[in-house]
Design a protein around this motif. Structure first.
Motif, PDB file in Angstrom:
ATOM      1  N   VAL A 186       1.080  -1.059   0.055  1.00  0.00           N
ATOM      2  CA  VAL A 186      -0.003  -0.042   0.078  1.00  0.00           C
ATOM      3  C   VAL A 186       0.960   1.094   0.050  1.00  0.00           C
ATOM      4  CG1 VAL A 186      -1.986   1.337   0.977  1.00  0.00           C
ATOM      5  CG2 VAL A 186      -1.623  -1.371   1.579  1.00  0.00           C
ATOM      6  N   ILE A 187       1.297   1.647  -1.255  1.00  0.00           N
ATOM      7  CA  ILE A 187       2.476   2.945  -1.389  1.00  0.00           C
ATOM      8  C   ILE A 187       1.718   3.935  -1.813  1.00  0.00           C
ATOM      9  CG2 ILE A 187       4.563   3.182  -2.389  1.00  0.00           C
ATOM     10  CD1 ILE A 187       4.746   0.322  -3.363  1.00  0.00           C
ATOM     11  N   LEU A 188       2.173   5.016  -1.122  1.00  0.00           N
ATOM     12  CA  LEU A 188       1.760   6.391  -1.313  1.00  0.00           C
ATOM     13  C   LEU A 188       3.017   6.846  -2.004  1.00  0.00           C
ATOM     14  CD1 LEU A 188       0.005   8.899  -1.209  1.00  0.00           C
ATOM     15  CD2 LEU A 188       1.536   9.632   0.882  1.00  0.00           C
ATOM     16  N   ALA A 189       2.685   7.753  -3.367  1.00  0.00           N
ATOM     17  CA  ALA A 189       3.974   8.016  -3.960  1.00  0.00           C
ATOM     18  C   ALA A 189       3.682   9.605  -4.235  1.00  0.00           C
ATOM     19  CB  ALA A 189       3.919   7.304  -5.462  1.00  0.00           C
ATOM     20  N   ILE A 190       4.755  10.331  -4.279  1.00  0.00           N
ATOM     21  CA  ILE A 190       4.726  11.724  -4.476  1.00  0.00           C
ATOM     22  C   ILE A 190       5.390  12.271  -5.611  1.00  0.00           C
ATOM     23  CG2 ILE A 190       5.151  13.910  -3.085  1.00  0.00           C
ATOM     24  CD1 ILE A 190       4.356  12.330  -0.437  1.00  0.00           C
ATOM     25  N   GLU A 191       4.984  12.972  -6.583  1.00  0.00           N
ATOM     26  CA  GLU A 191       5.499  13.429  -7.420  1.00  0.00           C
ATOM     27  C   GLU A 191       5.757  15.165  -7.584  1.00  0.00           C
ATOM     28  OE1 GLU A 191       7.719  13.299 -10.318  1.00  0.00           O
ATOM     29  OE2 GLU A 191       7.305  15.166 -11.220  1.00  0.00           O
TER      30      GLU A 191
ATOM     31  N   ALA B 126       6.998   6.615  -1.440  1.00  0.00           N
ATOM     32  CA  ALA B 126       7.722   6.798  -2.299  1.00  0.00           C
ATOM     33  C   ALA B 126       7.694   8.277  -2.791  1.00  0.00           C
ATOM     34  CB  ALA B 126       7.219   5.975  -3.703  1.00  0.00           C
ATOM     35  N   PHE B 127       8.756   8.838  -3.312  1.00  0.00           N
ATOM     36  CA  PHE B 127       8.871   9.938  -3.854  1.00  0.00           C
ATOM     37  C   PHE B 127       9.815  10.242  -4.896  1.00  0.00           C
ATOM     38  CE2 PHE B 127      12.988  11.179  -2.315  1.00  0.00           C
ATOM     39  CZ  PHE B 127      13.250  10.307  -1.524  1.00  0.00           C
ATOM     40  N   THR B 128       9.778  11.411  -5.810  1.00  0.00           N
ATOM     41  CA  THR B 128      10.613  11.652  -7.068  1.00  0.00           C
ATOM     42  C   THR B 128      11.723  12.273  -6.255  1.00  0.00           C
ATOM     43  OG1 THR B 128       8.961  11.798  -8.360  1.00  0.00           O
ATOM     44  CG2 THR B 128      10.863  12.835  -9.141  1.00  0.00           C
ATOM     45  N   ARG B 129      13.013  11.553  -6.363  1.00  0.00           N
ATOM     46  CA  ARG B 129      14.372  12.122  -5.902  1.00  0.00           C
ATOM     47  C   ARG B 129      15.024  13.084  -6.863  1.00  0.00           C
ATOM     48  NH1 ARG B 129      19.872   9.206  -4.130  1.00  0.00           N
ATOM     49  NH2 ARG B 129      20.890  11.192  -3.177  1.00  0.00           N
ATOM     50  N   GLY B 130      14.800  12.794  -8.199  1.00  0.00           N
ATOM     51  CA  GLY B 130      15.238  13.505  -9.381  1.00  0.00           C
ATOM     52  C   GLY B 130      15.059  12.802 -10.675  1.00  0.00           C
ATOM     53  N   PRO B 131      15.541  13.458 -11.760  1.00  0.00           N
ATOM     54  CA  PRO B 131      15.886  14.723 -12.046  1.00  0.00           C
ATOM     55  C   PRO B 131      14.919  15.988 -11.852  1.00  0.00           C
ATOM     56  CG  PRO B 131      15.635  13.624 -14.196  1.00  0.00           C
ATOM     57  CD  PRO B 131      15.377  12.455 -13.003  1.00  0.00           C
ATOM     58  N   GLY B 132      15.193  16.958 -11.729  1.00  0.00           N
ATOM     59  CA  GLY B 132      14.121  17.988 -11.533  1.00  0.00           C
ATOM     60  C   GLY B 132      14.571  19.396 -11.081  1.00  0.00           C
ATOM     61  N   LEU B 133      13.654  20.229 -10.661  1.00  0.00           N
ATOM     62  CA  LEU B 133      14.050  21.526  -9.992  1.00  0.00           C
ATOM     63  C   LEU B 133      14.367  21.252  -8.617  1.00  0.00           C
ATOM     64  CD1 LEU B 133      11.244  23.675 -11.568  1.00  0.00           C
ATOM     65  CD2 LEU B 133      13.666  23.615 -12.538  1.00  0.00           C
TER      66      LEU B 133
ATOM     67  N   VAL C 147      12.485   7.305  -6.116  1.00  0.00           N
ATOM     68  CA  VAL C 147      12.449   6.993  -7.590  1.00  0.00           C
ATOM     69  C   VAL C 147      13.077   7.968  -8.174  1.00  0.00           C
ATOM     70  CG1 VAL C 147      10.602   6.442  -9.272  1.00  0.00           C
ATOM     71  CG2 VAL C 147      10.285   5.908  -6.953  1.00  0.00           C
ATOM     72  N   ASN C 148      13.500   7.462  -9.458  1.00  0.00           N
ATOM     73  CA  ASN C 148      14.130   8.320 -10.586  1.00  0.00           C
ATOM     74  C   ASN C 148      12.944   8.693 -11.432  1.00  0.00           C
ATOM     75  OD1 ASN C 148      15.123   8.831 -13.204  1.00  0.00           O
ATOM     76  ND2 ASN C 148      17.206   8.456 -12.639  1.00  0.00           N
TER      77      ASN C 148
END
Ligand code: KG4
Ligand code: ZN
Length: 339
Positions: free
Chosen positions: A9-14, A82-89, A114-115
């Motif tokens: 049961v994963i919450l993911a954030i972008e 889970a979350f986006t670690r990069g690439p990004g601002l 997550v990439n």
């Protein structure tokens, strides 16, 4: 922490650019995917990083709350964040990263980084039909243009990329030259539907191997439009659909000629597209046609999983979840991150 026997049961954030998104992955699929865009950037003709991070701060709590309620769960049901670690601002990534870290710590559950570019590719595993490994993925977004050899969910190799602008940037900058607001890619797509793709001819760059270049076409469009406007100030207005169709036709041609070369040389017939520009209807149609000719199995994601979304982050996180691949609380965002 060993969670392998617990159903996911994963919450993911972008939050890598200008979309704040949260999604819930339950069992073996994405069950909610909430995306909040940021209209504030329109007036500046591009994403203003400092404004983007502030809007992420305003959006993140309601977006996460909606993703949980759409999935009919509460935060206490979660088994990982889970979350986006990069690439990004950097500032934007910081909002999602800090939120995910705090939530995982508060709930004493694992954290999964997550990439973002891997996630765009793994979005193909959210819904059927799913590609088999190895496959080739043309990843086309506002920041990237890559041909990726996808060997497994966690093993990917970039075999070709752009040496200057990304194709999404080429769409957006061309749109700006035509006086269209940011982000112009979807507007070029819309106008192109009513235009003639052969009305105007723009140069197709010829780069070695699987390398792309999109800075030349942007300059060619700028000079062409200036020249024509000198003769008729209403040239763009009168020819907008034909201009958009011709620009889109040229950009799509540049993408597909490299993809075709890579598929032939590597003898791979599982072909996927990913990233924001894979929402482009001209690209989707041309790829489907080329796929028939080349006898490819073509994989095109659903629209909602093309542009930035947390559903793809959740999907990518699930592959790590199955391997018990957790991220330490000491993690920080990585604005530049390779595959
Ligand atoms: O993947 P994405 O949502 O964000 C990044 O990670 O960059 O991609 C955004 C890019 C923008 O350049 C946008 O103009 C382009 O994708 N885009 C499109 C379309 N929808 C989004 N370009 C052409 N046609 C579209 N329909
Ligand atoms: Zn993206």
């Amino acid at each position: 922490m060993d969670f392998i026997n617990k159903p996911a049961v994963i919450l993911a954030i972008e939050s890598s650019c200008d979309e704040t998104s949260a999604a819930v992955f339950l069992g073996d699929t994405v069950v909610s995917n909430v995306v909040a865009g940021q209209i504030i950037h329109e007036q500046y003709g591009g994403v203003v990083p400092e404004l983007a991070s502030r809007v992420h701060q305003q959006h993140i709590v309601p977006v996460v709350a909606k993703a949980l309620s759409d999935a009919n769960i509460t935060k206490n049901d979660l088994t990982a964040v889970a979350f986006t670690r990069g690439p990004g601002l950097l500032g934007s990534l910081l909002v999602g990263t800090s939120f995910a870290k705090s939530l995982a710590m508060g709930l004493s559950i694992p954290l999964i980084e997550v990439n973002h570019m891997q996630a765009h590719i793994l979005a193909h595993f959210i819904e059927e039909p799913k590609p088999n490994f190895p496959f080739l993925c043309l990843t086309v977004s506002g920041g990237h243009t890559q041909i990726v050899l996808v060997k497994s969910a966690l093993e990917m190799e970039i075999i070709g990329e752009t040496q200057d602008d990304a194709v999404g940037e080429a769409f957006d900058k061309s749109a700006k030259i035509l006086g269209l607001p940011y982000p112009g890619g979807p507007l070029i797509d819309k106008w192109a539907a009513q235009g003639n793709p052969n009305a105007f001819t723009f140069p197709v760059s010829d780069m070695p191997g699987y390398t792309f270049s999109f800075s030349g076409i942007k300059t060619a469009i700028l000079y062409f439009v200036r020249k024509m406007e000198a003769q008729d100030p209403q040239f763009v207005e009168k020819n907008l659909a034909d201009l958009c169709a011709s620009i889109q036709f040229t950009l799509v041609k540049m993408l597909l000629q490299k993809l075709k070369r890579a598929a032939r040389e590597l003898k791979i017939n599982q072909i996927a597209i990913a990233g924001g520009v894979s929402a482009n209807s001209g690209l989707r149609k041309a790829l489907a046609e080329l796929g028939q000719k080349e006898r490819w199995n073509v994989f095109i994601p659903a629209f909602q999983y093309c542009t930035d979304n947390a559903g793809m982050i959740a999907m990518a996180a699930y592959f790590k979840y199955q391997q018990n691949e957790w991220t330490p609380q000491s993690v920080s965002p990585m604005p530049r991150m390779s595959l």
